[in-house]
Design a protein around this motif. Structure first.
Motif, mmCIF file in Angstrom:
data_model
loop_
_atom_site.group_PDB
_atom_site.id
_atom_site.type_symbol
_atom_site.label_atom_id
_atom_site.label_comp_id
_atom_site.label_asym_id
_atom_site.label_seq_id
_atom_site.Cartn_x
_atom_site.Cartn_y
_atom_site.Cartn_z
ATOM 1 N N THR A 95 0.837 -1.180 0.253
ATOM 2 C CA THR A 95 -0.205 -0.073 -0.273
ATOM 3 C C THR A 95 0.779 0.794 -0.078
ATOM 4 O OG1 THR A 95 -0.117 -0.041 2.435
ATOM 5 C CG2 THR A 95 -1.952 -1.305 1.833
ATOM 6 N N LYS A 96 0.372 2.486 -0.169
ATOM 7 C CA LYS A 96 1.620 3.481 -0.329
ATOM 8 C C LYS A 96 1.078 4.061 1.079
ATOM 9 C CE LYS A 96 -0.630 5.252 -4.992
ATOM 10 N NZ LYS A 96 -0.830 5.963 -5.651
ATOM 11 N N VAL A 97 2.173 4.530 1.325
ATOM 12 C CA VAL A 97 2.561 5.223 2.315
ATOM 13 C C VAL A 97 3.184 6.626 2.434
ATOM 14 C CG1 VAL A 97 3.256 3.534 3.788
ATOM 15 C CG2 VAL A 97 5.065 4.086 2.784
ATOM 16 N N LYS A 98 2.775 7.652 3.887
ATOM 17 C CA LYS A 98 2.812 8.525 3.328
ATOM 18 C C LYS A 98 4.609 9.387 3.952
ATOM 19 C CE LYS A 98 -1.228 11.485 2.433
ATOM 20 N NZ LYS A 98 -2.256 12.228 2.913
ATOM 21 N N LYS A 99 4.944 10.207 3.748
ATOM 22 C CA LYS A 99 6.255 10.594 3.805
ATOM 23 C C LYS A 99 6.469 10.959 5.699
ATOM 24 C CE LYS A 99 9.930 13.359 4.369
ATOM 25 N NZ LYS A 99 10.912 14.685 3.397
ATOM 26 N N GLY A 100 6.984 10.173 6.827
ATOM 27 C CA GLY A 100 6.625 10.698 8.344
ATOM 28 C C GLY A 100 5.992 9.518 9.053
ATOM 29 N N GLN A 101 4.827 8.996 7.853
ATOM 30 C CA GLN A 101 4.444 7.721 8.913
ATOM 31 C C GLN A 101 4.696 7.113 9.309
ATOM 32 O OE1 GLN A 101 1.528 6.318 6.137
ATOM 33 N NE2 GLN A 101 1.270 4.661 7.186
ATOM 34 N N LEU A 102 3.995 6.136 10.886
ATOM 35 C CA LEU A 102 4.928 5.443 11.524
ATOM 36 C C LEU A 102 4.614 4.191 11.006
ATOM 37 C CD1 LEU A 102 6.192 4.761 13.838
ATOM 38 C CD2 LEU A 102 4.097 4.878 15.556
ATOM 39 N N LEU A 103 5.590 3.778 10.829
ATOM 40 C CA LEU A 103 5.506 1.616 10.004
ATOM 41 C C LEU A 103 5.695 1.100 11.181
ATOM 42 C CD1 LEU A 103 7.909 2.497 7.025
ATOM 43 C CD2 LEU A 103 4.976 2.835 7.680
ATOM 44 N N VAL A 104 6.580 0.915 11.969
ATOM 45 C CA VAL A 104 7.495 0.129 12.631
ATOM 46 C C VAL A 104 7.329 0.625 14.624
ATOM 47 C CG1 VAL A 104 8.452 -2.425 13.835
ATOM 48 C CG2 VAL A 104 7.737 -1.728 11.357
ATOM 49 N N LYS A 105 7.398 -0.270 15.892
ATOM 50 C CA LYS A 105 7.521 -0.050 16.758
ATOM 51 C C LYS A 105 8.382 -0.732 17.851
ATOM 52 C CE LYS A 105 5.909 3.655 19.933
ATOM 53 N NZ LYS A 105 4.863 4.099 20.745
ATOM 54 N N VAL A 106 9.487 -0.640 18.098
ATOM 55 C CA VAL A 106 10.238 -1.496 19.256
ATOM 56 C C VAL A 106 10.409 -0.866 20.566
ATOM 57 C CG1 VAL A 106 12.241 -2.283 19.378
ATOM 58 C CG2 VAL A 106 12.224 -2.155 17.461
ATOM 59 N N TYR A 107 10.355 -2.321 21.159
ATOM 60 C CA TYR A 107 10.314 -2.056 22.978
ATOM 61 C C TYR A 107 10.736 -0.634 23.274
ATOM 62 C CZ TYR A 107 10.056 -2.876 27.817
ATOM 63 O OH TYR A 107 9.983 -2.602 29.337
ATOM 64 N N GLN A 166 16.888 8.445 22.125
ATOM 65 C CA GLN A 166 16.617 7.345 21.824
ATOM 66 C C GLN A 166 15.770 6.949 21.423
ATOM 67 O OE1 GLN A 166 18.151 6.627 25.322
ATOM 68 N NE2 GLN A 166 20.408 7.028 25.264
ATOM 69 N N LEU A 167 14.341 7.515 21.954
ATOM 70 C CA LEU A 167 13.339 7.236 21.579
ATOM 71 C C LEU A 167 12.710 6.967 20.178
ATOM 72 C CD1 LEU A 167 10.851 8.632 24.843
ATOM 73 C CD2 LEU A 167 11.527 6.086 24.190
ATOM 74 N N THR A 168 13.297 8.391 19.857
ATOM 75 C CA THR A 168 12.802 8.292 18.012
ATOM 76 C C THR A 168 13.639 7.408 16.831
ATOM 77 O OG1 THR A 168 13.117 10.660 18.628
ATOM 78 C CG2 THR A 168 13.888 9.989 16.217
ATOM 79 N N ARG A 169 14.175 6.855 17.475
ATOM 80 C CA ARG A 169 15.508 5.522 16.505
ATOM 81 C C ARG A 169 14.613 4.141 17.119
ATOM 82 N NH1 ARG A 169 21.897 6.156 18.119
ATOM 83 N NH2 ARG A 169 21.358 4.041 17.141
ATOM 84 N N THR A 170 13.517 3.674 18.078
ATOM 85 C CA THR A 170 13.229 2.413 18.405
ATOM 86 C C THR A 170 11.210 2.380 17.485
ATOM 87 O OG1 THR A 170 11.108 3.664 20.069
ATOM 88 C CG2 THR A 170 13.709 2.323 20.935
#
Length: 359
Positions: A95-107, A166-170
């Motif tokens: 599917t299409k996603v937009k710039k800046g859209q959250l895709l995956v999140k790590v603990y 560090q949170l941004t990198r997750t």
């Protein structure tokens, strides 16, 4: 002895029969008569029936066909900057996603807790800094004491910025808008920086990469237009050259060129094969004749013209060749009657009969 004579006699009779059947039988005599009559008819009463074309000037677009590759405008393998268990996947494959859209999140609960703790300390340190600032104005505290409280506040703020980074990198977010491919991870799985999550592709506009021979280098530049087709669509596409490699390939003596093609309907796919029609120049007055009319000779090429009812041989010089036609640069003039059929039967001075005139 008698047996040998009998065999010789039979062989002699067989040979005599074969000679008679070939040269003196009724069919043999009729065949020779038909051949003689045919030669006599063609020589005197049998002109060769042909079609002729009236030679004229036409506009010739000189072009070459080369191959190229469709590339994505932007393409990246999505990876995480930090390792950890996946707590959420927020995209659907293909599917299409937009710039800046959250895709995956790590603990990141431990980092969240640390940030809350630092933020509480910042609130307290800010109150102390404000109080010391007021007291400094009243000369109730020393300047060094106030600077100590300010430094403590700034230190806590810096610690908070580190944790926020560090949170941004997750979180893995789309670096640009495009179509995301098949994912290689699952919720709850362990994600490391070496793991590819999925591929993100932006194919509008599409890039077309191809190589041009050295001899045509001066005929192409930034802004040049190229037309091309792909196997997956019957549509003709156009692209504009925007970049040229500054050096030739030393092995192939070609130069790499890249163009951009609008792709609003996503008909072009990255990695596809492109057949490119590159127009080099335009010849306003060119004589183009069917390829089969030009007969190659040892020293040159020739054609047959219809003049005064007979076939006249004419030497010609050729240049550019297309799928069905060839350019004649010497030997023909507009208005000449060029023979385009029956060429196998034609010899110089043979009488001709026109069946059709092609203009």
């Amino acid at each position: 002895m008698k047996t040998r004579y009998i065999i010789y006699t039979l062989l002699a009779l067989l040979i005599a029969f074969l000679i008679y059947n070939k040269f003196f039988s009724e069919k043999a005599v009729e065949g020779r008569a038909a051949v003689a009559g045919g030669k006599k008819g063609r020589g005197k009463n049998g002109p060769v029936s042909v079609n002729v074309m009236i030679v004229k000037d036409t506009t010739l677009n000189n072009h070459i066909e080369i191959t190229g590759t469709i590339d994505a405008n932007e393409k990246v393998d999505l990876i995480s900057q930090t390792a950890g268990n996946i707590t959420g996947i927020y995209f659907t494959e293909g599917t299409k996603v937009k710039k800046g859209q959250l895709l995956v999140k790590v603990y990141n609960q431990d980092l969240q807790s640390s940030l809350q703790q630092i933020q509480s300390q910042i609130v307290l340190a800010k109150d102390i800094e404000n109080r010391n600032k007021i007291l400094l104005e009243k000369e109730a505290v020393s300047k060094e004491e106030y600077q100590t409280s300010l430094a403590s506040l700034n230190s806590l703020r810096a610690q908070a910025d580190v944790i926020k980074a560090q949170l941004t990198r997750t979180e893995v977010r789309a670096p640009f808008s495009g179509i995301i491919g098949l994912r290689n991870v699952s919720p709850g799985g362990y994600l490391s920086p070496a793991t590819s999550i999925a591929t993100l592709v932006n194919i509008n506009p599409a890039k077309v990469t191809f190589s041009v021979p050295e001899r045509y280098l001066q005929l192409i530049g930034k802004g040049s237009k190229v037309n091309f087709t792909v196997e997956s669509s019957r549509k003709n596409f156009s692209a504009t050259v925007y970049a040229i490699e500054p050096a030739l390939n030393s092995e192939s003596r070609t130069i790499t060129v890249r163009a951009k093609a609008p792709n609003p309907d996503d008909l072009l796919v990255a990695g596809a094969f492109a057949k490119i029609n590159l127009t080099l120049d335009q010849i306003p007055k060119a004589i183009m004749v069917p390829t089969q009319c030009v007969i190659p000779d040892l020293k040159s090429s020739k054609v047959y013209l219809y003049k005064n009812g007979i076939a006249t041989e004419q030497d010609v010089k050729t240049d550019i060749r297309t799928d069905t036609k060839i350019q004649v640069i010497e030997g023909l003039q507009p208005g000449d009657s060029l023979v385009v059929s029956g060429l196998i039967q034609i010899r110089p001075e043979v009488p001709l009969k026109i069946l059709k005139v092609i203009k």
